[in-house]
Design a protein around this motif. Structure first.
Motif, PDB file in Angstrom:
ATOM      1  N   GLU A  42       0.844  -1.193   0.000  1.00 48.43           N
ATOM      2  CA  GLU A  42       0.000   0.000   0.000  1.00 48.43           C
ATOM      3  C   GLU A  42       0.885   1.251   0.000  1.00 48.43           C
ATOM      4  OE1 GLU A  42      -3.875   0.837   2.542  1.00 48.43           O
ATOM      5  OE2 GLU A  42      -2.057   1.134   3.739  1.00 48.43           O
ATOM      6  N   GLY A  43       0.694   2.125  -0.974  1.00 49.06           N
ATOM      7  CA  GLY A  43       1.462   3.360  -1.041  1.00 49.06           C
ATOM      8  C   GLY A  43       2.738   3.295  -1.858  1.00 49.06           C
ATOM      9  N   HIS A  44       2.983   2.184  -2.556  1.00 47.36           N
ATOM     10  CA  HIS A  44       4.198   2.008  -3.369  1.00 47.36           C
ATOM     11  C   HIS A  44       4.281   3.126  -4.413  1.00 47.36           C
ATOM     12  CE1 HIS A  44       6.762  -1.130  -5.801  1.00 47.36           C
ATOM     13  NE2 HIS A  44       7.236   0.100  -5.941  1.00 47.36           N
ATOM     14  N   PHE A  82       1.048   6.842   5.248  1.00 48.91           N
ATOM     15  CA  PHE A  82       0.611   5.471   5.484  1.00 48.91           C
ATOM     16  C   PHE A  82       0.934   4.982   6.891  1.00 48.91           C
ATOM     17  CE2 PHE A  82       0.400   6.029   1.009  1.00 48.91           C
ATOM     18  CZ  PHE A  82      -0.770   5.373   0.683  1.00 48.91           C
ATOM     19  N   ALA A 125      -3.213  -2.582  -9.868  1.00 54.04           N
ATOM     20  CA  ALA A 125      -4.044  -2.128  -8.755  1.00 54.04           C
ATOM     21  C   ALA A 125      -5.262  -1.386  -9.283  1.00 54.04           C
ATOM     22  CB  ALA A 125      -3.236  -1.224  -7.842  1.00 54.04           C
ATOM     23  N   VAL A 129      -8.216   3.098  -5.925  1.00 53.36           N
ATOM     24  CA  VAL A 129      -7.318   2.948  -4.778  1.00 53.36           C
ATOM     25  C   VAL A 129      -6.036   3.740  -5.011  1.00 53.36           C
ATOM     26  CG1 VAL A 129      -5.930   1.291  -3.465  1.00 53.36           C
ATOM     27  CG2 VAL A 129      -8.274   0.722  -4.098  1.00 53.36           C
ATOM     28  N   HIS A 133      -4.592   6.778  -2.726  1.00 54.93           N
ATOM     29  CA  HIS A 133      -3.245   6.727  -2.144  1.00 54.93           C
ATOM     30  C   HIS A 133      -2.425   7.957  -2.563  1.00 54.93           C
ATOM     31  CE1 HIS A 133      -3.219   2.100  -1.378  1.00 54.93           C
ATOM     32  NE2 HIS A 133      -4.131   2.737  -0.684  1.00 54.93           N
TER      33      HIS A 133
END
Length: 145
Positions: A42-44, A82, A125, A129, A133
């Motif tokens: 998450e958040g890459h 995050f 993804a 989303v 992010h």
């Protein structure tokens, strides 16, 4: 051995030219940061120089310095956005080193204790989303002034 020249038609060059959309997080005169569409967590986020460079070894030193400053700024925002315990920051060079897109780029992945990285080939993804992010990271960056 693979052709080690810079290909101006790589996907990141196309993103820089606006030919392919991305979820932008940060941009300045020398760099662009955006969400990885195949995130390992998450958040890459990816940070790239605007100047053409295949990898670390052929990058102009001034461009590399600007990239490093942007990576630090974006990484701080990603960690905050995050609420991460830490970060994994990595950069690959050439196929033998794991590079698959031949435009210099740095991965910034927020990490939590005990949560492994997902496979990078794990699929695209959801755009909603990724947009959410990116908005979270931009909000932190805007708060940093």
């Amino acid at each position: 051995m693979a052709d080690a020249r810079y290909d101006p038609d790589n996907i990141f060059a196309k993103i820089l030219r606006g030919e392919i959309p991305c979820h932008r997080v940060y941009e300045d005169a020398h760099t662009l940061a955006f969400m990885d569409v195949m995130p390992q967590g998450e958040g890459h986020t990816l940070v790239i120089p605007k100047a053409p460079a295949r990898g670390l070894l052929d990058a102009d030193p001034a461009s590399l310095a600007a990239l490093t400053a942007s990576v630090q700024r974006v990484a701080q925002a990603v960690k905050t956005a995050f609420k991460a315990d830490g970060l994994t920051v990595f950069q690959f060079n050439e196929p033998a080193g794991g590079q698959t897109v031949f435009h210099l780029h740095v991965h910034v992945v927020p990490r939590r204790e005990g949560v492994p990285l997902k496979r990078h080939e794990g699929g695209m993804a959801d755009n909603t989303v990724l947009a959410e992010h990116a908005a979270r990271i931009r909000a932190v960056l805007e708060g940093q002034g």
